[in-house]
Design an enzyme around this catalytic site. Sequence first.
Site, PDB file in Angstrom:
ATOM      1  N   LYS A  10       0.773  -1.289  -0.166  1.00  0.00           N
ATOM      2  CA  LYS A  10      -0.082   0.172   0.108  1.00  0.00           C
ATOM      3  C   LYS A  10       1.102   1.386   0.075  1.00  0.00           C
ATOM      4  O   LYS A  10       2.090   1.271   0.187  1.00  0.00           O
ATOM      5  CB  LYS A  10      -1.016   0.088   1.038  1.00  0.00           C
ATOM      6  N   TYR A  50     -12.611  -1.089  -3.617  1.00  0.00           N
ATOM      7  CA  TYR A  50     -13.064  -1.371  -2.379  1.00  0.00           C
ATOM      8  C   TYR A  50     -14.526  -0.963  -2.460  1.00  0.00           C
ATOM      9  O   TYR A  50     -15.229  -0.733  -1.309  1.00  0.00           O
ATOM     10  CB  TYR A  50     -12.218  -0.368  -1.333  1.00  0.00           C
ATOM     11  N   ASN A 113      -2.171   0.102   6.858  1.00  0.00           N
ATOM     12  CA  ASN A 113      -1.736  -1.114   7.326  1.00  0.00           C
ATOM     13  C   ASN A 113      -0.781  -1.848   6.259  1.00  0.00           C
ATOM     14  O   ASN A 113      -0.641  -3.149   6.257  1.00  0.00           O
ATOM     15  CB  ASN A 113      -2.713  -2.105   7.795  1.00  0.00           C
ATOM     16  N   HIS A 116      -2.087  -5.638   1.576  1.00  0.00           N
ATOM     17  CA  HIS A 116      -3.353  -6.230   1.517  1.00  0.00           C
ATOM     18  C   HIS A 116      -3.147  -7.642   1.161  1.00  0.00           C
ATOM     19  O   HIS A 116      -2.247  -8.042   0.208  1.00  0.00           O
ATOM     20  CB  HIS A 116      -4.274  -5.578   0.422  1.00  0.00           C
ATOM     21  N   GLU A 127      -9.878  -9.735  -7.626  1.00  0.00           N
ATOM     22  CA  GLU A 127      -9.056  -8.918  -7.421  1.00  0.00           C
ATOM     23  C   GLU A 127      -7.833  -9.060  -8.220  1.00  0.00           C
ATOM     24  O   GLU A 127      -7.325  -7.937  -8.742  1.00  0.00           O
ATOM     25  CB  GLU A 127      -8.276  -8.924  -5.736  1.00  0.00           C
TER      26      GLU A 127
HETATM   27  P1  CMP Z   1      -7.536  -4.455   3.802  1.00  0.00           P
HETATM   28  O1  CMP Z   1      -8.017  -5.781   4.476  1.00  0.00           O
HETATM   29  O2  CMP Z   1      -6.380  -4.763   2.779  1.00  0.00           O
HETATM   30  O3  CMP Z   1      -8.739  -4.097   3.089  1.00  0.00           O
HETATM   31  C1  CMP Z   1      -9.963  -3.366   3.640  1.00  0.00           C
HETATM   32  C2  CMP Z   1      -9.201  -2.270   4.165  1.00  0.00           C
HETATM   33  O4  CMP Z   1      -9.837  -1.308   5.158  1.00  0.00           O
HETATM   34  C3  CMP Z   1      -8.387  -2.667   5.399  1.00  0.00           C
HETATM   35  O5  CMP Z   1      -7.171  -3.436   4.869  1.00  0.00           O
HETATM   36  C4  CMP Z   1      -7.917  -1.548   6.397  1.00  0.00           C
HETATM   37  O6  CMP Z   1      -6.888  -0.870   5.538  1.00  0.00           O
HETATM   38  C5  CMP Z   1      -9.097  -0.622   6.058  1.00  0.00           C
HETATM   39  N1  CMP Z   1      -9.944  -0.789   7.404  1.00  0.00           N
HETATM   40  C6  CMP Z   1     -10.520  -1.787   7.681  1.00  0.00           C
HETATM   41  N2  CMP Z   1     -10.782  -1.532   9.161  1.00  0.00           N
HETATM   42  C7  CMP Z   1     -10.789   0.030   9.032  1.00  0.00           C
HETATM   43  C8  CMP Z   1     -11.001   0.889  10.191  1.00  0.00           C
HETATM   44  N3  CMP Z   1     -11.737   0.477  11.256  1.00  0.00           N
HETATM   45  N4  CMP Z   1     -10.621   2.081   9.971  1.00  0.00           N
HETATM   46  C9  CMP Z   1     -10.081   2.561   8.951  1.00  0.00           C
HETATM   47  N5  CMP Z   1      -9.676   1.630   8.016  1.00  0.00           N
HETATM   48  C10 CMP Z   1      -9.947   0.426   8.196  1.00  0.00           C
END
Ligand code: CMP
Length: 138
Positions: A10, A50, A113, A116, A127
């Site tokens: 990311k 998304y 984070n 993915h 995806e």
């Molecule tokens: P990922 O699982 O890659 O794809 C969905 C994304 O939404 C997840 O990673 C996080 O980066 C984001 N995400 C999920 N929960 C939250 C949250 N509570 N607040 C902000 N971002 C979130």
Amino acid sequence: MSNRTFTMIKPDATEKGHTGAILAKINEAGFRIAAMKMIHLSKEKAGEFYAIHKERPFYGELVDFMSRGPITAAILEKDNAVEDFRKFIGATNPAQAEEGTIRKMFAASIGENAIHGSDSDANAIIEGDFFFSKLEQY
Ligand code: CMP
């Protein structure tokens, strides 16, 4: 069971210069790169990717973040790829990620984070096909 998963390194990890280190760990963990590209998503494309999270309160923040700078998208191959890759990257919230996982090492928050990983075989295909034509999947 499919033996492929889809990943994105990311924008936060790209900005911090962690792309090479993360790719090396992906290879060391036994995943073969079947497709890969660096790409800067538009807000529109990030929103489309998304779309499943459209109703979630963090959707706007997520789209802004994912279109903030380049990502590295890849299709990875290994036995039990989806489950093994999710273990390898760690919990969505890095505060809960196990020691030695990518998110523990490189992620700052639940929103930013670092990486993915697809959550199912079906989504791995959807995806991967979002980013790569069949001709680009080796
Ligand atoms: P990922 O699982 O890659 O794809 C969905 C994304 O939404 C997840 O990673 C996080 O980066 C984001 N995400 C999920 N929960 C939250 C949250 N509570 N607040 C902000 N971002 C979130």
